[in-house]
Design an enzyme around this catalytic site. Structure first.
Site, PDB file in Angstrom:
ATOM      1  N   LEU A  10    -105.651  31.136  77.477  1.00  0.00           N
ATOM      2  CA  LEU A  10    -106.319  29.922  77.005  1.00  0.00           C
ATOM      3  C   LEU A  10    -105.771  29.527  75.643  1.00  0.00           C
ATOM      4  O   LEU A  10    -105.791  30.318  74.698  1.00  0.00           O
ATOM      5  CB  LEU A  10    -107.826  30.144  76.916  1.00  0.00           C
ATOM      6  CG  LEU A  10    -108.502  30.689  78.174  1.00  0.00           C
ATOM      7  CD1 LEU A  10    -110.016  30.601  78.038  1.00  0.00           C
ATOM      8  CD2 LEU A  10    -108.037  29.941  79.417  1.00  0.00           C
ATOM      9  N   ALA A  11    -105.298  28.296  75.571  1.00  0.00           N
ATOM     10  CA  ALA A  11    -104.660  27.855  74.323  1.00  0.00           C
ATOM     11  C   ALA A  11    -104.916  26.378  74.052  1.00  0.00           C
ATOM     12  O   ALA A  11    -104.180  25.745  73.304  1.00  0.00           O
ATOM     13  CB  ALA A  11    -103.157  28.114  74.403  1.00  0.00           C
ATOM     14  N   ALA A  12    -105.959  25.827  74.682  1.00  0.00           N
ATOM     15  CA  ALA A  12    -106.174  24.384  74.556  1.00  0.00           C
ATOM     16  C   ALA A  12    -107.062  24.015  73.376  1.00  0.00           C
ATOM     17  O   ALA A  12    -107.150  22.852  73.002  1.00  0.00           O
ATOM     18  CB  ALA A  12    -106.799  23.842  75.840  1.00  0.00           C
ATOM     19  N   ARG A  17    -111.021  25.052  62.938  1.00  0.00           N
ATOM     20  CA  ARG A  17    -111.277  25.797  61.706  1.00  0.00           C
ATOM     21  C   ARG A  17    -110.016  26.028  60.877  1.00  0.00           C
ATOM     22  O   ARG A  17    -110.091  26.383  59.714  1.00  0.00           O
ATOM     23  CB  ARG A  17    -111.965  27.136  62.051  1.00  0.00           C
ATOM     24  CG  ARG A  17    -113.415  26.948  62.497  1.00  0.00           C
ATOM     25  CD  ARG A  17    -113.969  28.188  63.188  1.00  0.00           C
ATOM     26  NE  ARG A  17    -113.586  28.265  64.600  1.00  0.00           N
ATOM     27  CZ  ARG A  17    -113.930  29.255  65.418  1.00  0.00           C
ATOM     28  NH1 ARG A  17    -114.662  30.259  64.951  1.00  0.00           N
ATOM     29  NH2 ARG A  17    -113.553  29.262  66.693  1.00  0.00           N
ATOM     30  N   GLY A 107    -104.977  32.737  73.539  1.00  0.00           N
ATOM     31  CA  GLY A 107    -103.722  32.556  72.792  1.00  0.00           C
ATOM     32  C   GLY A 107    -103.868  32.885  71.322  1.00  0.00           C
ATOM     33  O   GLY A 107    -102.882  32.930  70.596  1.00  0.00           O
ATOM     34  N   ASN A 176    -117.412  40.608  71.923  1.00  0.00           N
ATOM     35  CA  ASN A 176    -116.484  40.226  72.986  1.00  0.00           C
ATOM     36  C   ASN A 176    -115.082  40.033  72.408  1.00  0.00           C
ATOM     37  O   ASN A 176    -114.867  39.189  71.544  1.00  0.00           O
ATOM     38  CB  ASN A 176    -116.986  38.916  73.616  1.00  0.00           C
ATOM     39  CG  ASN A 176    -116.012  38.330  74.628  1.00  0.00           C
ATOM     40  OD1 ASN A 176    -115.193  39.051  75.205  1.00  0.00           O
ATOM     41  ND2 ASN A 176    -116.109  37.027  74.852  1.00  0.00           N
ATOM     42  N   ARG A 322     -78.460  32.765  54.624  1.00  0.00           N
ATOM     43  CA  ARG A 322     -79.076  31.749  55.485  1.00  0.00           C
ATOM     44  C   ARG A 322     -78.463  31.815  56.886  1.00  0.00           C
ATOM     45  O   ARG A 322     -77.476  32.505  57.122  1.00  0.00           O
ATOM     46  CB  ARG A 322     -78.912  30.377  54.844  1.00  0.00           C
ATOM     47  CG  ARG A 322     -79.754  30.254  53.556  1.00  0.00           C
ATOM     48  CD  ARG A 322     -79.478  28.965  52.839  1.00  0.00           C
ATOM     49  NE  ARG A 322     -79.559  27.826  53.738  1.00  0.00           N
ATOM     50  CZ  ARG A 322     -78.932  26.655  53.535  1.00  0.00           C
ATOM     51  NH1 ARG A 322     -78.166  26.491  52.466  1.00  0.00           N
ATOM     52  NH2 ARG A 322     -79.069  25.685  54.399  1.00  0.00           N
ATOM     53  N   TYR A 355     -71.995  29.711  45.960  1.00  0.00           N
ATOM     54  CA  TYR A 355     -72.465  29.133  47.214  1.00  0.00           C
ATOM     55  C   TYR A 355     -71.313  29.165  48.202  1.00  0.00           C
ATOM     56  O   TYR A 355     -70.269  28.523  47.975  1.00  0.00           O
ATOM     57  CB  TYR A 355     -72.964  27.687  47.024  1.00  0.00           C
ATOM     58  CG  TYR A 355     -73.271  27.050  48.361  1.00  0.00           C
ATOM     59  CD1 TYR A 355     -74.253  27.608  49.193  1.00  0.00           C
ATOM     60  CD2 TYR A 355     -72.546  25.949  48.836  1.00  0.00           C
ATOM     61  CE1 TYR A 355     -74.508  27.078  50.446  1.00  0.00           C
ATOM     62  CE2 TYR A 355     -72.810  25.410  50.089  1.00  0.00           C
ATOM     63  CZ  TYR A 355     -73.784  25.976  50.892  1.00  0.00           C
ATOM     64  OH  TYR A 355     -74.027  25.467  52.138  1.00  0.00           O
ATOM     65  N   SER A 394     -63.065  32.674  38.902  1.00  0.00           N
ATOM     66  CA  SER A 394     -64.426  32.239  38.609  1.00  0.00           C
ATOM     67  C   SER A 394     -64.513  30.720  38.479  1.00  0.00           C
ATOM     68  O   SER A 394     -63.573  30.066  38.049  1.00  0.00           O
ATOM     69  CB  SER A 394     -64.893  32.852  37.293  1.00  0.00           C
ATOM     70  OG  SER A 394     -64.932  34.246  37.427  1.00  0.00           O
TER      71      SER A 394
END
Ligand code: UD1
Ligand code: MG
Length: 456
Positions: A10-12, A17, A107, A176, A322, A355, A394
């Site tokens: 169940l994920a609907a 909150r 879910g 539960n 990255r 970089y 450099s």
């Protein structure tokens, strides 16, 4: 052959909150949407079918749960209604009669482990099986959870939702956990009888227990560990689930032979793979998709994502890797070096302030402090290729697309705009001009002293 089961996740729910524009089950824990954990925990148990009930406008969930089938509950009217909707997706299977049980999961309980789900499935089968098997747990704070009301003989009588609980039910500590096994034969006829006469005007799946009892069907509780059935409904619970998952991942990394000097300060993703004798210093963040081979040192304050690191490498402190960063054997990437979509061949050293983006750097090359690959002209990205054993002085700017040949030597402070041949010494900077004794004159002029010529 073991009777098969179908899983309904169940994920609907709107996840009100969380106060978020993103569906609750897509909020991430250790770099993965929380619903993925439920799907993956199920996989080894080989469900005959996995149906995910999603809400309207949740197309993104569809992609995340692939290859599970999704079905839309519109509008979400409660967990009981969600299970009822899922029946349509199971109709053919049910008609074939090869499904013994329906396993309902939520879910928003990402910490459930395969072994724990199996405990619910391993409860007695066939005629001895209960029509409804409910997961129970004893949370530190039972406040928001449905309470399991047991009879004097310990049998499960009903579940009362927190909002509907009276004072004597609110003191019950057994709650539960959400995951529930229903016998396929009884599941949908019972679900059809669920009403919405409660505080939220919702169709509560939890009412199925009292309904089963009213038909003299048996209901059981299997108690599960509290830290696995934590339901994520608020941002605080999201953080709590993250903390529990991080502990698990740190333990796994250490069990597999990595040293985490201060494990509580290292953040991992579910797919982070660390080899043996990897040492991770304090305060390191691993984003998604990082693989580290054996004998690598990751020094403090480094941030890595989408990176592949071969053995013998030293990364950081303060390095940023990255996506697409590939460091081959014995590469050193030092402080304030950022690497993106670049392959650094064996033994490459980039020790300070660089970089390196969209580049290929041959084995044994040295990248001087402050070297920048200028890969972007504001519209397009271009690659920089550096051969083997090259020396980049450099503060060099390599304006891509550009190639530096093997064994070339680029002088400090160069702005390299065209290809450098192999073995060349390339100096691409304005020559230095010295004007002896002119400094005092310059100062005088800048001070505004009289009697000086304004121009040279
Ligand atoms: C639910 C249980 C509660 C249990 C707790 C455990 C009910 C009525 N209550 O409460 O007894 O202690 O979980 O975590 O079952 N969902 C739908 N459609 C809907 C409503 C919800 O698919 O119409 C989904 C949600 O996306 C979520 C799951 O069902 O994944 C549970 O819903 P949620 O609103 O979180 O229920 P709880 O209040 O946590
Ligand atoms: Mg919940």
């Amino acid at each position: 052959m073991k009777p098969r089961f179908a899983a309904i996740i169940l994920a609907a729910g709107e996840g009100t909150r969380l106060k978020s524009a993103t569906p609750k089950v897509l909020h991430e824990i250790a770099g993965s949407p929380m619903i993925r954990y439920v799907i993956e925990a199920l996989q080894p148990l080989e469900p005959a079918e996995t149906i995910v009930v999603i809400g309207p406008d949740m197309d993104v969930v569809d992609r995340v749960v692939w290859p599970a089938t999704t079905i839309i509950q519109s509008p979400p009217r409660g967990t009981g209604d969600a299970v009822r909707i899922a029946r349509a997706a199971l109709a053919d299977r049910l008609a074939q009669g090869d499904i013994a049980d329906i396993l309902v999961l939520f879910g928003d309980t990402p910490l459930l482990r395969t072994e724990t789900i199996a405990r619910l499935l391993d409860a007695p089968e066939g005629s001895r099986a209960a029509a409804v098997t409910v997961s129970g747990f004893r949370p530190a704070d039972p406040a928001p959870y449905g309470r399991l009301v047991l009879g004097p003989d310990g049998t499960l009588l009903r579940i009362v939702e927190a909002r509907d609980a009276g004072a004597e039910e609110r003191v019950i500590g057994l709650c539960n956990g959400g995951i529930m096994r229903l016998s396929a034969r009884h599941a949908f006829p019972l679900v059809d009888r669920i009403g919405n006469d409660n505080a939220k005007r919702e169709f509560y799946l939890t009412d199925i227990v009292a309904l089963a009892r009213s038909e003299a069907l048996s209901c059981r509780v299997v108690e599960l560990p509290a830290d696995e059935v934590l339901g994520v409904n608020t941002r605080a619970e999201l953080a709590q689930a993250e903390a529990l998952m991080q502990d698990r991942l740190r333990r796994r990394a250490m069990d597999e032979g990595a040293t985490l000097i201060a494990p509580e300060t290292v953040f991992l993703c579910t797919d982070t793979r660390l080899g043996r004798d990897v040492v991770v210093e304090p305060n390191v963040v691993f984003g998604p998709g990082v693989t580290v081979a054996d004998n690598v040192l990751i020094r403090s304050f480094s941030h890595l994502e989408g990176a592949e690191i071969a053995s013998g490498a030293i990364v950081g402190p303060f390095a940023r890797l990255r996506p697409g960063a590939v460091l081959e054997e014995d590469v050193h990437v030092g402080n304030f070096v950022e690497v993106k979509a670049s392959r650094l061949g064996a033994g490459v050293k980039a020790s300070h302030l660089s970089y390196l983006g969209d580049s290929d750097i041959g084995a044994g090359s040295n990248i001087g402090a402050g070297t920048i690959t200028c890969n972007y002209d504001g519209f397009n990205k271009f690659r920089t290729t550096i051969g083997e054993r090259a020396f980049i002085g450099s503060n060099t700017a390599l304006v891509a697309p550009v190639t530096v040949g093997d064994d070339a030597y680029v002088a400090t402070g160069s702005v390299v705009t065209s290809d450098v041949p192999a073995d060349a010494l390339t100096i691409a900077r304005a020559p230095q001009v010295d004007k002896p004794g002119r400094a005092p004159e310059l100062r005088a002029r800048l001070r505004g002293d009289k009697g000086r010529e304004e121009n040279d």
